[in-house]
Design an enzyme around this catalytic site. Sequence first.
Site, PDB file in Angstrom:
ATOM      1  N   LYS A  46       0.385  -1.122   0.014  1.00  0.00           N
ATOM      2  CA  LYS A  46      -0.180  -0.006  -0.163  1.00  0.00           C
ATOM      3  C   LYS A  46       1.068   0.912  -0.258  1.00  0.00           C
ATOM      4  O   LYS A  46       1.889   1.116   0.877  1.00  0.00           O
ATOM      5  CB  LYS A  46      -0.878   0.162   1.088  1.00  0.00           C
ATOM      6  CG  LYS A  46      -1.890  -0.884   1.182  1.00  0.00           C
ATOM      7  CD  LYS A  46      -3.099  -1.029   2.604  1.00  0.00           C
ATOM      8  CE  LYS A  46      -3.828  -1.887   2.362  1.00  0.00           C
ATOM      9  NZ  LYS A  46      -5.247  -2.023   1.762  1.00  0.00           N
ATOM     10  N   GLU A  92      -6.198  -9.843   0.394  1.00  0.00           N
ATOM     11  CA  GLU A  92      -6.292 -11.105   1.097  1.00  0.00           C
ATOM     12  C   GLU A  92      -7.046 -11.306   2.253  1.00  0.00           C
ATOM     13  O   GLU A  92      -6.505 -12.544   2.811  1.00  0.00           O
ATOM     14  CB  GLU A  92      -4.755 -10.577   1.928  1.00  0.00           C
ATOM     15  CG  GLU A  92      -4.182  -9.973   3.331  1.00  0.00           C
ATOM     16  CD  GLU A  92      -5.176  -8.358   2.993  1.00  0.00           C
ATOM     17  OE1 GLU A  92      -6.522  -7.832   3.993  1.00  0.00           O
ATOM     18  OE2 GLU A  92      -5.161  -7.587   1.722  1.00  0.00           O
ATOM     19  N   ARG A 144      -9.909 -12.283   1.413  1.00  0.00           N
ATOM     20  CA  ARG A 144     -10.978 -13.011   1.216  1.00  0.00           C
ATOM     21  C   ARG A 144     -10.399 -14.800   1.018  1.00  0.00           C
ATOM     22  O   ARG A 144     -10.479 -15.474   1.022  1.00  0.00           O
ATOM     23  CB  ARG A 144     -11.261 -12.377  -0.295  1.00  0.00           C
ATOM     24  CG  ARG A 144     -10.056 -12.649  -1.434  1.00  0.00           C
ATOM     25  CD  ARG A 144     -10.830 -12.024  -2.865  1.00  0.00           C
ATOM     26  NE  ARG A 144     -10.519 -10.352  -2.932  1.00  0.00           N
ATOM     27  CZ  ARG A 144     -11.397  -9.480  -3.354  1.00  0.00           C
ATOM     28  NH1 ARG A 144     -11.278  -9.671  -5.031  1.00  0.00           N
ATOM     29  NH2 ARG A 144     -10.889  -8.341  -2.803  1.00  0.00           N
TER      30      ARG A 144
END
Length: 506
Positions: free
Chosen positions: A280, A352, A354
Amino acid sequence: MTALTLSTAAAAGLRADAIVVGIAKGAAGPVVAPGAEAVDKAYDGKLASVLEALGASGAEGEVTKVPAPSGFKAPVVLAVGLGSEPEKDEIFEAEALRRAAGVASRALSGAKKAAFALPVEDAEDAGAIAEGALLGAYSFDAYKASAQDAKNAKAPLAEIAILGGKPRDKAYKAEIERALALTEELNRARDLINTPPNDLNPEAFAAVATAAAKEHGLKVQVLDVKALEKGGYGGILGVGAGSASGPRLVKISYSAGRGKKHLAFVGKGITYDSGGISLKPAGHNETMKCDMAGAAAVFAAVVAAARLKLDVNVTGWLALAENMPSGSATRPGDVLRMYSGKTVEVLNTDAEGRLVLADAIAKASEETPDAIVDVATLTGAMVLALGNRTFGIMANDDAFRTSIHEVAEEVGEPAWPMPLPAHLVKGMDSPTADIANMGERMGGGLVAGLFLKEFVGEGITWAHLDIAGPAFNEGGPFGYTPKGGTGSAVRTLVRLAERTAAGDLG
């Protein structure tokens, strides 16, 4: 911890730091709400005029303080806005009372005791006021240890007395006991969400769940890295592979007895989400300690169900991992073999949640519960769609999705039903694996829901709550909602369990 009582005492004779009254927006100006008649009478019926002269209108969230009338033991009257006055023969909605009580509690931080003279027509109203006041009295100051911080910080309102209730009435007592149990567990979820990730890794979260299970007589099972490897939990292991803190899968169960309905709640518990190799950017990772809010909600709901002795079996699955980049981290292009046996090509390591949920959902399906509900801060796409205060609901059963929406609205949690368009499934096709963890960019929140649906056991009713928007409040506090962790979805899950126990959900 804020104390809570029902009181039959007259407002004038009650020793407190403040008397809380409600005002509403009437057609010709502010009007004093029911419950404050004795206070208004002490102002010779001119309390509304006094408040209007000070600029009060009765708008929701408005707070106005005035000196208490002569003869009152409390020095201050605090008037809190309830919003529009109800139509004739109608009463204030529970959520209006909840929010007003929360606003008043926050405004009275530092006070020792306040008496709430808000509208109480029945036990449910008393419960709503109690819930809002207790949630509004929340604060998180565990890390403010300096003398200056301690001096500047105001402690939460210490004691709440609700006037107009019936302390000996079973219905009133039950509502107050419910409010206490529910808010204590919801506030524990807030504490977990607010805890810095250096102090709340998967192992530490599992320890908190284990301690709570012991305290409240719940069954708990914690799968560590070795157990996850033995069991073939490729999704959870893949997400946690880059971290020095190994992942965990926690099962925490409340049993009401054999033959009862069974709900399985599954929570995403990424204790910190850097995005992994798909890192990120700055500006998007500072609040990622909140990426375990779904697991916190599930944990709180299971413990609350136990404390309330609900007549339904509830199992919570906490899929805990820390998503970090390192030489051992999962890479874009890697293929994971999931617990269900399906293979997943990881196209983006920042998708991640899921992956850990898929393993937990597949495991939960083995027990063939009557329904599975997963809760997750899953996608930024859902925030773009619904904003910061509303969570999305997806399901493989339209009636169940509608029921959850109704439950959420009933308890005051803004939510909205979302579709699972079949045409978006093709976007997750992979030339290498059974499915990819990414699909079309547009409708990304729906794609995530469709991915999870692939791991639900055949014939099992399932719903997915994407709480990415309301789970963590980066703005100022409002109503009974604080800045930081909110405890989103806890009340929806508990009410769902209550309605299931009552036979309202089939």
